[in-house]
Design an enzyme around this catalytic site. Structure first.
Site, PDB file in Angstrom:
ATOM      1  N   SER A  16      17.159  73.587  43.913  1.00 34.03           N
ATOM      2  CA  SER A  16      17.344  74.010  42.521  1.00 34.03           C
ATOM      3  C   SER A  16      18.017  72.914  41.693  1.00 34.03           C
ATOM      4  O   SER A  16      17.743  72.777  40.492  1.00 34.03           O
ATOM      5  CB  SER A  16      18.139  75.313  42.441  1.00 34.03           C
ATOM      6  OG  SER A  16      19.479  75.124  42.795  1.00 34.03           O
ATOM      7  N   ARG A  67      21.598  57.553  63.832  1.00 39.43           N
ATOM      8  CA  ARG A  67      21.890  57.722  62.400  1.00 39.43           C
ATOM      9  C   ARG A  67      21.503  56.481  61.587  1.00 39.43           C
ATOM     10  O   ARG A  67      20.953  56.584  60.487  1.00 39.43           O
ATOM     11  CB  ARG A  67      23.385  58.028  62.224  1.00 39.43           C
ATOM     12  CG  ARG A  67      23.754  58.493  60.836  1.00 39.43           C
ATOM     13  CD  ARG A  67      25.246  58.765  60.740  1.00 39.43           C
ATOM     14  NE  ARG A  67      25.638  59.977  61.425  1.00 39.43           N
ATOM     15  CZ  ARG A  67      25.716  61.182  60.826  1.00 39.43           C
ATOM     16  NH1 ARG A  67      25.440  61.311  59.558  1.00 39.43           N
ATOM     17  NH2 ARG A  67      26.094  62.242  61.507  1.00 39.43           N
ATOM     18  N   LEU A  93      26.285  60.426  54.728  1.00 34.83           N
ATOM     19  CA  LEU A  93      25.717  59.075  54.719  1.00 34.83           C
ATOM     20  C   LEU A  93      26.791  58.041  55.040  1.00 34.83           C
ATOM     21  O   LEU A  93      27.939  58.158  54.591  1.00 34.83           O
ATOM     22  CB  LEU A  93      25.103  58.789  53.349  1.00 34.83           C
ATOM     23  CG  LEU A  93      23.864  59.633  53.033  1.00 34.83           C
ATOM     24  CD1 LEU A  93      23.517  59.541  51.553  1.00 34.83           C
ATOM     25  CD2 LEU A  93      22.676  59.202  53.894  1.00 34.83           C
ATOM     26  N   ASN A 107      26.407  62.783  43.904  1.00 34.73           N
ATOM     27  CA  ASN A 107      26.322  64.044  44.645  1.00 34.73           C
ATOM     28  C   ASN A 107      26.796  65.180  43.762  1.00 34.73           C
ATOM     29  O   ASN A 107      27.618  64.991  42.862  1.00 34.73           O
ATOM     30  CB  ASN A 107      27.202  63.975  45.902  1.00 34.73           C
ATOM     31  CG  ASN A 107      27.066  65.220  46.762  1.00 34.73           C
ATOM     32  OD1 ASN A 107      25.968  65.743  46.949  1.00 34.73           O
ATOM     33  ND2 ASN A 107      28.182  65.726  47.281  1.00 34.73           N
ATOM     34  N   HIS A 109      28.552  68.957  44.207  1.00 35.55           N
ATOM     35  CA  HIS A 109      29.261  69.713  45.246  1.00 35.55           C
ATOM     36  C   HIS A 109      29.761  71.028  44.648  1.00 35.55           C
ATOM     37  O   HIS A 109      30.323  71.038  43.546  1.00 35.55           O
ATOM     38  CB  HIS A 109      30.434  68.881  45.776  1.00 35.55           C
ATOM     39  CG  HIS A 109      31.197  69.603  46.843  1.00 35.55           C
ATOM     40  ND1 HIS A 109      30.715  69.725  48.126  1.00 35.55           N
ATOM     41  CD2 HIS A 109      32.371  70.274  46.811  1.00 35.55           C
ATOM     42  CE1 HIS A 109      31.572  70.430  48.846  1.00 35.55           C
ATOM     43  NE2 HIS A 109      32.584  70.776  48.064  1.00 35.55           N
TER      44      HIS A 109
END
Ligand code: GAR
Length: 212
Positions: A16, A67, A93, A107, A109
């Site tokens: 979303s 990773r 990351l 980001n 949050h």
């Protein structure tokens, strides 16, 4: 930045927040284009949103590989982008990835950082008994939700709130914050000094928004 910035979005789920960015970028005056979407989860609904918007959509599965290899594959799949937006991307990351995009990874949050980093921001807020919850848009560093804060938005915690009800109220704020912060980045209006961001605000703008 005078040209339109190219943006890659990393997702893991329903997307979303990706949709909020796609909707913002549909405006020809918006200074960023969503160029590519990459999911670490095969079949994530966010990939369908990307395809519906005509944006290249890829999957880079994190499972079964070191990773560093996963992160190098992400970098290669993103290609030439000016910014990377994490939108419900549920992998931490490392510098292997972050050093490829210094101070250019954003980001969103679902908490008022530095409170309640990690997962389940709304549940953590309810468990702590706070009266205000919210969302934070920030630049990503090698910590978990510790990077320079760009903007935050708050919502009240209401009597009888469930995690789902509070998370939905927070999500509405996320959808307003993320396009705003990406705009600031794309317009080159953010400066980071000593791990703190400052933003050259225009009339009527604020780094703090409130929701219902
Ligand atoms: C959003 O609430 C986002 O803030 C959160 O996951 C949800 C993804 O929703 N991210 C984190 O918790 C990261 N620590 P979406 O896929 O609908 O954008």
């Amino acid at each position: 930045m005078s040209r339109t910035a190219r943006v890659g979005v990393l997702v893991s789920g329903r997307g979303s927040n990706l949709q909020a960015l796609l909707d913002a970028a549909a405006d020809p005056w918006y200074p960023a284009d969503i160029a590519v979407v990459v999911s670490n989860v095969p079949g994530a609904y966010a990939l369908e949103r990307a395809a519906a918007a005509g944006v290249a959509a890829h999957t880079v599965d994190h499972r079964g590989k070191p990773r560093a290899d996963f992160e190098r594959e992400l970098i290669a799949t993103l290609g030439e982008v000016d910014f990377v937006c994490l939108a419900g991307f549920m992998r931490v990351l490392t510098p292997t990835f972050l050093d490829a995009f210094p101070e250019r990874v954003l980001n969103i949050h679902p908490a008022l950082l530095p409170a309640f980093p990690g997962t389940h921001g709304a549940a953590q807020a309810l468990a702590a008994g706070v009266t205000q919850a919210g969302a934070t848009c920030h630049l990503v560093d090698a910590g978990v939700d510790t990077g320079p804060i760009l903007a935050q938005g708050s919502v009240p915690v209401l009597a009888g709130d469930t995690e789902a009800a509070l998370a939905a109220r927070i999500l509405a704020v996320e959808h307003r914050l993320y396009p705003l912060c990406l705009r600031w980045m794309a317009e080159g209006r953010v400066v980071v000094t000593n791990r703190r961001a400052s933003v050259q605000l225009q009339t009527g703008e604020s780094r703090w928004i409130t929701g219902a």
